[in-house]
Design a protein around this motif. Structure first.
Motif, PDB file in Angstrom:
ATOM      1  N   UNK A  43     -10.028 -12.259   9.310  1.00  0.00           N
ATOM      2  CA  UNK A  43     -11.414 -11.967   9.698  1.00  0.00           C
ATOM      3  C   UNK A  43     -12.351 -13.136   9.426  1.00  0.00           C
ATOM      4  N   UNK A  44     -12.012 -13.958   8.427  1.00  0.00           N
ATOM      5  CA  UNK A  44     -12.851 -15.096   8.070  1.00  0.00           C
ATOM      6  C   UNK A  44     -12.559 -16.329   8.920  1.00  0.00           C
ATOM      7  N   UNK A  45     -11.547 -16.249   9.782  1.00  0.00           N
ATOM      8  CA  UNK A  45     -11.220 -17.377  10.648  1.00  0.00           C
ATOM      9  C   UNK A  45     -10.163 -18.319  10.079  1.00  0.00           C
ATOM     10  N   UNK A  46      -9.623 -18.015   8.888  1.00  0.00           N
ATOM     11  CA  UNK A  46      -8.555 -18.852   8.327  1.00  0.00           C
ATOM     12  C   UNK A  46      -7.302 -18.701   9.182  1.00  0.00           C
ATOM     13  N   UNK A  47      -6.622 -19.812   9.446  1.00  0.00           N
ATOM     14  CA  UNK A  47      -5.401 -19.795  10.245  1.00  0.00           C
ATOM     15  C   UNK A  47      -4.172 -19.823   9.358  1.00  0.00           C
ATOM     16  N   UNK A  48      -3.145 -19.079   9.800  1.00  0.00           N
ATOM     17  CA  UNK A  48      -1.882 -19.035   9.074  1.00  0.00           C
ATOM     18  C   UNK A  48      -0.726 -19.189  10.054  1.00  0.00           C
ATOM     19  N   UNK A  49       0.127 -20.189   9.813  1.00  0.00           N
ATOM     20  CA  UNK A  49       1.412 -20.224  10.490  1.00  0.00           C
ATOM     21  C   UNK A  49       2.274 -19.151   9.851  1.00  0.00           C
ATOM     22  N   UNK A  50       3.186 -18.567  10.608  1.00  0.00           N
ATOM     23  CA  UNK A  50       4.006 -17.471  10.093  1.00  0.00           C
ATOM     24  C   UNK A  50       5.475 -17.776  10.339  1.00  0.00           C
ATOM     25  N   UNK A  51       6.271 -17.701   9.278  1.00  0.00           N
ATOM     26  CA  UNK A  51       7.723 -17.816   9.403  1.00  0.00           C
ATOM     27  C   UNK A  51       8.328 -16.604   8.710  1.00  0.00           C
ATOM     28  N   UNK A  52       8.917 -15.723   9.499  1.00  0.00           N
ATOM     29  CA  UNK A  52       9.559 -14.540   8.937  1.00  0.00           C
ATOM     30  C   UNK A  52      10.852 -14.987   8.281  1.00  0.00           C
ATOM     31  N   UNK A  53      11.043 -14.594   7.019  1.00  0.00           N
ATOM     32  CA  UNK A  53      12.247 -15.005   6.303  1.00  0.00           C
ATOM     33  C   UNK A  53      13.308 -13.914   6.277  1.00  0.00           C
ATOM     34  N   UNK A  54      12.888 -12.646   6.284  1.00  0.00           N
ATOM     35  CA  UNK A  54      13.850 -11.549   6.346  1.00  0.00           C
ATOM     36  C   UNK A  54      13.115 -10.227   6.507  1.00  0.00           C
ATOM     37  N   UNK A  55      13.889  -9.219   6.908  1.00  0.00           N
ATOM     38  CA  UNK A  55      13.341  -7.871   7.030  1.00  0.00           C
ATOM     39  C   UNK A  55      13.402  -7.200   5.664  1.00  0.00           C
ATOM     40  N   UNK A  56      12.331  -6.484   5.312  1.00  0.00           N
ATOM     41  CA  UNK A  56      12.276  -5.729   4.063  1.00  0.00           C
ATOM     42  C   UNK A  56      11.764  -4.330   4.392  1.00  0.00           C
ATOM     43  N   UNK A  57      11.848  -3.431   3.444  1.00  0.00           N
ATOM     44  CA  UNK A  57      11.386  -2.068   3.680  1.00  0.00           C
ATOM     45  C   UNK A  57       9.910  -2.074   4.093  1.00  0.00           C
ATOM     46  N   UNK A  58       9.600  -1.481   5.236  1.00  0.00           N
ATOM     47  CA  UNK A  58       8.227  -1.367   5.707  1.00  0.00           C
ATOM     48  C   UNK A  58       7.671  -2.615   6.361  1.00  0.00           C
ATOM     49  N   UNK A  59       8.504  -3.623   6.629  1.00  0.00           N
ATOM     50  CA  UNK A  59       7.994  -4.824   7.284  1.00  0.00           C
ATOM     51  C   UNK A  59       8.903  -6.016   7.110  1.00  0.00           C
ATOM     52  N   UNK A 104       7.353  -4.823  19.364  1.00  0.00           N
ATOM     53  CA  UNK A 104       8.584  -5.402  18.839  1.00  0.00           C
ATOM     54  C   UNK A 104       8.173  -6.085  17.543  1.00  0.00           C
ATOM     55  N   UNK A 105       8.353  -5.422  16.408  1.00  0.00           N
ATOM     56  CA  UNK A 105       7.793  -5.912  15.146  1.00  0.00           C
ATOM     57  C   UNK A 105       8.085  -7.376  14.835  1.00  0.00           C
ATOM     58  N   UNK A 106       9.286  -7.830  15.127  1.00  0.00           N
ATOM     59  CA  UNK A 106       9.640  -9.213  14.816  1.00  0.00           C
ATOM     60  C   UNK A 106       8.890 -10.230  15.674  1.00  0.00           C
ATOM     61  N   UNK A 107       8.234  -9.797  16.737  1.00  0.00           N
ATOM     62  CA  UNK A 107       7.492 -10.700  17.616  1.00  0.00           C
ATOM     63  C   UNK A 107       6.202 -11.221  16.982  1.00  0.00           C
ATOM     64  N   UNK A 108       5.796 -10.675  15.850  1.00  0.00           N
ATOM     65  CA  UNK A 108       4.540 -11.103  15.238  1.00  0.00           C
ATOM     66  C   UNK A 108       4.499 -12.611  15.015  1.00  0.00           C
ATOM     67  N   UNK A 109       5.632 -13.197  14.652  1.00  0.00           N
ATOM     68  CA  UNK A 109       5.681 -14.640  14.440  1.00  0.00           C
ATOM     69  C   UNK A 109       5.480 -15.441  15.709  1.00  0.00           C
ATOM     70  N   UNK A 110       5.755 -14.839  16.866  1.00  0.00           N
ATOM     71  CA  UNK A 110       5.607 -15.532  18.148  1.00  0.00           C
ATOM     72  C   UNK A 110       4.147 -15.809  18.501  1.00  0.00           C
ATOM     73  N   UNK A 111       3.226 -15.091  17.882  1.00  0.00           N
ATOM     74  CA  UNK A 111       1.810 -15.229  18.215  1.00  0.00           C
ATOM     75  C   UNK A 111       1.073 -16.171  17.273  1.00  0.00           C
ATOM     76  N   UNK A 112       1.803 -16.773  16.320  1.00  0.00           N
ATOM     77  CA  UNK A 112       1.194 -17.681  15.348  1.00  0.00           C
ATOM     78  C   UNK A 112       0.682 -18.938  16.049  1.00  0.00           C
ATOM     79  N   UNK A 113      -0.340 -19.572  15.501  1.00  0.00           N
ATOM     80  CA  UNK A 113      -0.973 -19.225  14.242  1.00  0.00           C
ATOM     81  C   UNK A 113      -1.852 -17.979  14.388  1.00  0.00           C
ATOM     82  N   UNK A 114      -1.845 -17.177  13.315  1.00  0.00           N
ATOM     83  CA  UNK A 114      -2.674 -15.974  13.256  1.00  0.00           C
ATOM     84  C   UNK A 114      -3.904 -16.290  12.425  1.00  0.00           C
ATOM     85  N   UNK A 115      -4.977 -15.543  12.657  1.00  0.00           N
ATOM     86  CA  UNK A 115      -6.198 -15.758  11.878  1.00  0.00           C
ATOM     87  C   UNK A 115      -6.588 -14.462  11.178  1.00  0.00           C
TER      88      UNK A 115
END
Length: 189
Positions: free
Chosen positions: A45-61, A32-43
Motif C-alpha cells: 500500500x505504501x508503494x514499496x516494491x518486492x521481487x518474489x521468489x517462491x521457495x516451497x509450498x507450506x501449509x496455507x500458502x 493458480x496460487x503459484x502464479x503470484x510470483x509471475x506478477x512480480x515485482x509486487x507493491x
C-alpha cells in the motif's frame, strides 16, 4: 509504461515470517496460487516494491523470499501487508467473469435506472459471491447475491451494475407486489 487505469489488484498477503533467514509466509489470492510470483515485482500500500521468489509450498500458502527482506525480524514486521500487482499484468477473463477489484466502487442501479448504492466489497461466505452494497440511505450494508438472476448486467465500460434484487433485499422494498385489487376494489368482475 503500460499502466492500466483500473490500477492495481491485491494478489496476496504476507502472513508472517518463515524460518530464520528472512523468508516470509505468503498467502496467494490468485486462481493458480503459484502464479503470484509471475506478477512480480509486487507493491504494498505504501508503494514499496518486492521481487518474489517462491521457495516451497507450506501449509496455507508458500514460503517465499522477498527482495530487501534479509532477517526474520524484517519478515515478521511485514505481517499483514497486502501485495498488489498492476492490473495490466493479470490474465484476461471471459466476458462473464470479473476481478473483485473491477467491481468495488461501481454504482448499482435497478432496472428502472434508480441508483441503489455502490459496491463496497465482494465476499464469499461459502455459498458464492455476495456484493456488499452501501448507500447513505441504508443503516447497514446490503448483501446482494452475485448471480446472473440478481445481477444481470455488469458493464465495466459504462462503469455500472444493473441489479434485479429479490424482494426485500434493499431497505424500503415492498415484499407484496401490486398484483391484487387495492382497498375498496372488487376482486371479481
Amino acid at each position: 509504461m503500460n499502466e492500466d487505469p483500473i490500477g492495481k489488484v491485491c494478489v496476496g498477503a504476507i502472513a508472517g515470517a518463515f524460518g530464520v533467514r528472512g523468508d516470509v509466509r505468503l498467502k496467494s489470492f490468485c486462481a493458480q496460487p503459484e502464479a503470484i510470483g509471475d506478477y512480480a515485482p509486487l507493491t504494498d500500500e505504501a508503494g514499496r516494491e518486492f521481487g518474489v521468489k517462491i521457495t516451497r509450498q507450506v501449509k496455507g500458502g508458500f514460503a517465499a523470499r522477498l527482495t530487501g527482506v534479509a532477517t526474520r525480524e524484517q519478515a515478521e514486521a511485514l505481517r499483514g501487508v497486502r501485495l498488489y500487482a498492476p492490473r495490466w499484468k493479470l490474465p484476461s477473463l471471459p466476458t462473464d467473469e470479473f476481478y473483485h477489484a473491477d467491481l468495488v466502487g461501481l454504482p448499482v442501479y435497478d432496472g428502472g435506472g434508480v441508483r441503489l448504492g455502490k459496491v463496497r466489497a465482494v465476499h464469499d461466505f461459502g455459498a458464492g459471491d455476495m456484493l456488499e452494497i452501501v448507500s447513505p440511505e441504508f443503516r447497514q450494508p446490503v448483501m446482494l447475491p452475485f448471480t446472473r438472476a440478481a445481477v444481470p448486467i455488469v458493464d465495466l465500460a459504462a462503469h455500472r451494475i444493473v441489479a434485479d434484487p429479490p424482494p426485500g433485499v434493499f431497505p424500503g422494498d415492498d415484499d407484496d407486489e401490486d398484483d391484487g385489487p387495492g382497498p375498496g376494489e372488487d376482486a371479481g368482475a
